[in-house]
Design a protein around this motif. Structure first.
Motif, PDB file in Angstrom:
ATOM      1  N   TYR A 197     -43.282  36.675 -61.414  1.00  0.00           N
ATOM      2  CA  TYR A 197     -41.963  36.062 -61.031  1.00  0.00           C
ATOM      3  C   TYR A 197     -41.152  36.403 -62.400  1.00  0.00           C
ATOM      4  N   ASN A 199     -39.490  34.373 -63.993  1.00  0.00           N
ATOM      5  CA  ASN A 199     -39.702  33.697 -65.125  1.00  0.00           C
ATOM      6  C   ASN A 199     -40.770  33.878 -66.040  1.00  0.00           C
ATOM      7  N   TYR A 203     -43.955  34.162 -64.571  1.00  0.00           N
ATOM      8  CA  TYR A 203     -45.259  33.616 -64.316  1.00  0.00           C
ATOM      9  C   TYR A 203     -46.071  34.480 -63.471  1.00  0.00           C
ATOM     10  N   ALA A 227     -48.321  35.080 -61.042  1.00  0.00           N
ATOM     11  CA  ALA A 227     -48.880  34.649 -59.622  1.00  0.00           C
ATOM     12  C   ALA A 227     -50.013  35.228 -59.031  1.00  0.00           C
ATOM     13  N   PRO A 235     -56.772  26.994 -53.445  1.00  0.00           N
ATOM     14  CA  PRO A 235     -55.946  25.761 -53.451  1.00  0.00           C
ATOM     15  C   PRO A 235     -54.447  25.996 -53.872  1.00  0.00           C
ATOM     16  N   SER A 236     -53.662  24.832 -53.407  1.00  0.00           N
ATOM     17  CA  SER A 236     -52.211  24.837 -53.717  1.00  0.00           C
ATOM     18  C   SER A 236     -51.691  25.813 -54.931  1.00  0.00           C
ATOM     19  N   GLY A 237     -50.993  26.675 -54.809  1.00  0.00           N
ATOM     20  CA  GLY A 237     -50.506  27.273 -56.096  1.00  0.00           C
ATOM     21  C   GLY A 237     -51.270  28.343 -56.432  1.00  0.00           C
ATOM     22  N   CYS A 238     -52.162  28.822 -55.659  1.00  0.00           N
ATOM     23  CA  CYS A 238     -53.270  29.880 -56.099  1.00  0.00           C
ATOM     24  C   CYS A 238     -52.505  31.401 -55.808  1.00  0.00           C
ATOM     25  N   GLY A 239     -51.340  31.567 -55.198  1.00  0.00           N
ATOM     26  CA  GLY A 239     -50.893  32.682 -54.764  1.00  0.00           C
ATOM     27  C   GLY A 239     -51.022  33.180 -53.514  1.00  0.00           C
ATOM     28  N   LYS A 240     -51.412  32.438 -52.457  1.00  0.00           N
ATOM     29  CA  LYS A 240     -51.613  32.831 -51.203  1.00  0.00           C
ATOM     30  C   LYS A 240     -50.402  33.232 -50.559  1.00  0.00           C
ATOM     31  N   SER A 241     -49.321  32.391 -50.691  1.00  0.00           N
ATOM     32  CA  SER A 241     -47.974  32.773 -49.887  1.00  0.00           C
ATOM     33  C   SER A 241     -47.315  34.244 -50.481  1.00  0.00           C
ATOM     34  N   THR A 242     -47.425  34.070 -51.775  1.00  0.00           N
ATOM     35  CA  THR A 242     -47.135  35.286 -52.628  1.00  0.00           C
ATOM     36  C   THR A 242     -47.596  36.477 -51.948  1.00  0.00           C
ATOM     37  N   GLU A 276     -50.238  29.148 -43.087  1.00  0.00           N
ATOM     38  CA  GLU A 276     -50.431  27.938 -43.082  1.00  0.00           C
ATOM     39  C   GLU A 276     -49.772  27.229 -41.738  1.00  0.00           C
ATOM     40  N   HIS A 315     -55.321  26.569 -46.957  1.00  0.00           N
ATOM     41  CA  HIS A 315     -56.376  25.814 -47.940  1.00  0.00           C
ATOM     42  C   HIS A 315     -57.477  25.219 -47.160  1.00  0.00           C
TER      43      HIS A 315
HETATM   44  N1  ATP Z   1     -40.004  32.312 -57.221  1.00  0.00           N
HETATM   45  C1  ATP Z   1     -40.670  31.953 -58.003  1.00  0.00           C
HETATM   46  N2  ATP Z   1     -40.624  31.871 -59.341  1.00  0.00           N
HETATM   47  C2  ATP Z   1     -41.534  31.319 -60.095  1.00  0.00           C
HETATM   48  N3  ATP Z   1     -42.636  31.118 -59.796  1.00  0.00           N
HETATM   49  C3  ATP Z   1     -43.178  31.048 -58.366  1.00  0.00           C
HETATM   50  C4  ATP Z   1     -41.995  31.376 -57.408  1.00  0.00           C
HETATM   51  N4  ATP Z   1     -42.521  31.506 -56.418  1.00  0.00           N
HETATM   52  C5  ATP Z   1     -43.917  30.850 -56.653  1.00  0.00           C
HETATM   53  N5  ATP Z   1     -44.196  30.655 -57.927  1.00  0.00           N
HETATM   54  C6  ATP Z   1     -45.313  30.181 -58.216  1.00  0.00           C
HETATM   55  O1  ATP Z   1     -46.356  31.064 -58.009  1.00  0.00           O
HETATM   56  C7  ATP Z   1     -47.500  30.375 -58.059  1.00  0.00           C
HETATM   57  C8  ATP Z   1     -48.004  30.922 -56.549  1.00  0.00           C
HETATM   58  O2  ATP Z   1     -47.221  30.290 -55.606  1.00  0.00           O
HETATM   59  P1  ATP Z   1     -47.702  30.444 -53.999  1.00  0.00           P
HETATM   60  O3  ATP Z   1     -46.469  29.997 -53.352  1.00  0.00           O
HETATM   61  O4  ATP Z   1     -47.851  31.976 -53.672  1.00  0.00           O
HETATM   62  O5  ATP Z   1     -48.854  29.713 -54.072  1.00  0.00           O
HETATM   63  P2  ATP Z   1     -49.773  29.111 -52.435  1.00  0.00           P
HETATM   64  O6  ATP Z   1     -51.203  29.866 -52.780  1.00  0.00           O
HETATM   65  O7  ATP Z   1     -48.990  29.662 -51.422  1.00  0.00           O
HETATM   66  O8  ATP Z   1     -49.514  27.476 -52.780  1.00  0.00           O
HETATM   67  P3  ATP Z   1     -49.515  26.485 -51.526  1.00  0.00           P
HETATM   68  O9  ATP Z   1     -50.795  26.232 -51.020  1.00  0.00           O
HETATM   69  O10 ATP Z   1     -48.893  25.151 -52.113  1.00  0.00           O
HETATM   70  O11 ATP Z   1     -48.336  27.028 -50.273  1.00  0.00           O
HETATM   71  C9  ATP Z   1     -47.348  28.952 -57.825  1.00  0.00           C
HETATM   72  O12 ATP Z   1     -47.719  28.332 -59.122  1.00  0.00           O
HETATM   73  C10 ATP Z   1     -45.993  28.844 -57.683  1.00  0.00           C
HETATM   74  O13 ATP Z   1     -45.249  27.750 -58.472  1.00  0.00           O
END
Ligand code: ATP
Ligand code: MG
Length: 410
Positions: free
Chosen positions: A13, A15, A17, A19, A38-45, A160, A193
């Motif tokens: 990202y 910033n 990060y 992901a 788990p939450s934050g592991c990058g699935k939505s990304t 989800e 998740h």
């Molecule tokens: N636009 C962004 N800028 C910076 N970091 C981001 C951005 N979008 C997501 N992240 C970070 O990237 C990581 C993965 O985010 P993502 O939304 O893909 O997780 P996830 O597995 O879908 O989590 P959840 O189950 O909570 O939806 C997270 O740590 C999130 O904080």
């Protein structure tokens, strides 16, 4: 219909990060693949990169064998369902369902017919003239699904879609999603998740951890034969006991030295030899809660002694925390990637080298309690001594890096 493939895909990202890191994944035409983690592991990304809603930093997304990184979302023939439905609030259900077909400039009569047919199939035909705000959560999610499915996309992405619903509705809609996507044969990537959703819906499950693919296989493979301790822990209905042991040997087999107690893996067990490769080193032994049950007839090296610390009623059985005086392992998150660096007075785009590399699995060790299954109907009290049978053939063995000691064949 279409296949989806990710070739060494990473996402940083703006910033800095990291992901998603170097993800390789192939989803066959018509396959239902669940991304679990788990939450934050990058699935939505991952889903958003496939949909074209998020830029791919490195690597290539292929749709039907063709590179798709530069395609607009509208050029991808993909429909996505989000967690909260995201319907047009001032449109009726009928208008919401019809919208994708109107964009595609379908014939007016054909649209009417398709909307009615689909709304019947989804059980929302009584709500066609209502606005989303007047629907229940389950109905809203059905409309969102209908809107995604109505123009028969090549690929279905679901992020989800059931997480905001109560347990009964989740189960009902889960079954419907399973039968609907299979009937239509649409290639589906489904993010969750929830391990139950993953096990029940998937043809294959991809387990993600901190943006890295941890394991990939059919639900049976992932559950019975997990490649890593993380997967094993994530897929158990209750927490997996991870016990730290030192590998020793004796005449009868491999001895797992837990400090104050020992377990025996007989030579006849095919994992005894691979375990011996870790002679005098530490390994992690995975014991499923359901495999740790009281016994009156212990065999040498095949039980653990402890005292009941606390009991939790589970309906058909009890879960007990047992103090066996041994050391357990647990996961700590990988260190966070460093933020964007200043270079020569200018900000520059972050690279993969800026972001922290994937660390080896880190298990912190601490003395804690085992979780065991106590049959209902038995009388138990706190501090009661208990002897728990351990079947060595049911144990899972992981090295210090969290990977299985014995080869995992997929
Ligand atoms: N636009 C962004 N800028 C910076 N970091 C981001 C951005 N979008 C997501 N992240 C970070 O990237 C990581 C993965 O985010 P993502 O939304 O893909 O997780 P996830 O597995 O879908 O989590 P959840 O189950 O909570 O939806 C997270 O740590 C999130 O904080
Ligand atoms: Mg998400």
């Amino acid at each position: 219909m279409a296949s989806v493939a990710l070739d060494a895909v990473s996402k940083i990202y703006p910033n800095g990060y990291l992901a998603v890191e170097h993800l390789d994944l192939q989803v066959a035409d018509g396959e239902f693949l669940v991304l679990l983690g788990p939450s934050g592991c990058g699935k939505s990304t991952v889903l958003r990169m496939i949909a074209g809603l998020e830029e791919v930093t490195r690597g290539t997304v292929f749709l039907n064998g063709r590179p798709a990184n530069d395609l607009m979302p509208s050029q991808r023939d993909i429909a996505m369902v989000f967690q909260n439905g995201a319907l047009y609030p001032h449109f009726s259900v009928r208008e919401n369902l019809a919208f994708p077909l109107q964009i595609a400039k379908d014939d007016h009569e054909a649209i009417r017919g398709k909307v009615v047919e689909l709304s019947r199939a989804l059980g929302i035909d009584q709500t066609l003239d209502r606005k989303p705000a007047t629907l229940s959560g389950g109905q809203r999610q059905r409309v969102a699904m209908g809107r995604a499915i109505i123009r028969q996309p090549s690929v279905f992405l679901m992020d989800e879609p059931l997480s905001s619903l109560d347990t009964a509705l989740r189960t009902e809609l889960r079954l419907e999603i399973g039968s609907m996507t299979r009937e239509l044969g649409i290639t589906t990537l489904y993010v969750t998740h929830d391990q139950v959703e993953a096990l029940t819906l998937a043809d294959r499950i991809a387990v993600l951890r901190d943006g890295v693919l941890e394991d990939l296989g059919t639900p049976g493979q992932i559950y019975d034969d997990p490649a890593t301790a993380f997967t094993a822990g994530f897929l158990g209905t209750t927490q997996l006991n991870l016990v730290v042991a030192q590998v020793q040997r004796c005449a009868d087999g491999v001895l797992l030295d837990l400090g104050n107690q020992r377990l025996l893996v007989p030579w006849a067990d095919p994992r005894a030899r691979p375990l011996l490769g870790h002679f005098q080193q530490q390994v992690m032994v995975g014991i499923r809660v359901d495999d740790l049950v009281p016994t009156d007839d212990p065999r040498p090296g095949m039980f653990l002694d402890g005292r009941v610390v606390t009991l939790e009623y589970q309906g058909s059985s009890w879960t007990a925390l047992v103090d066996a005086g041994i050391t357990t392992a647990e996961f700590v998150p990988r260190p966070r990637p460093r933020p964007r660096r200043r270079s020569g007075g200018f900000f520059r785009r972050p690279t993969l080298e800026d972001a922290a590399p994937a660390q080896e699995h880190v298990g912190i060790h601490r003395r804690s309690h085992l979780m065991a299954r106590m049959p209902s109907g038995m009388k138990w009290q706190r501090s009661t001594p208990v002897r728990l049978a351990v079947d060595p053939s049911r144990l899972l063995f992981f090295g210090a890096d969290g990977r299985r000691v014995d080869p995992v064949i997929r």
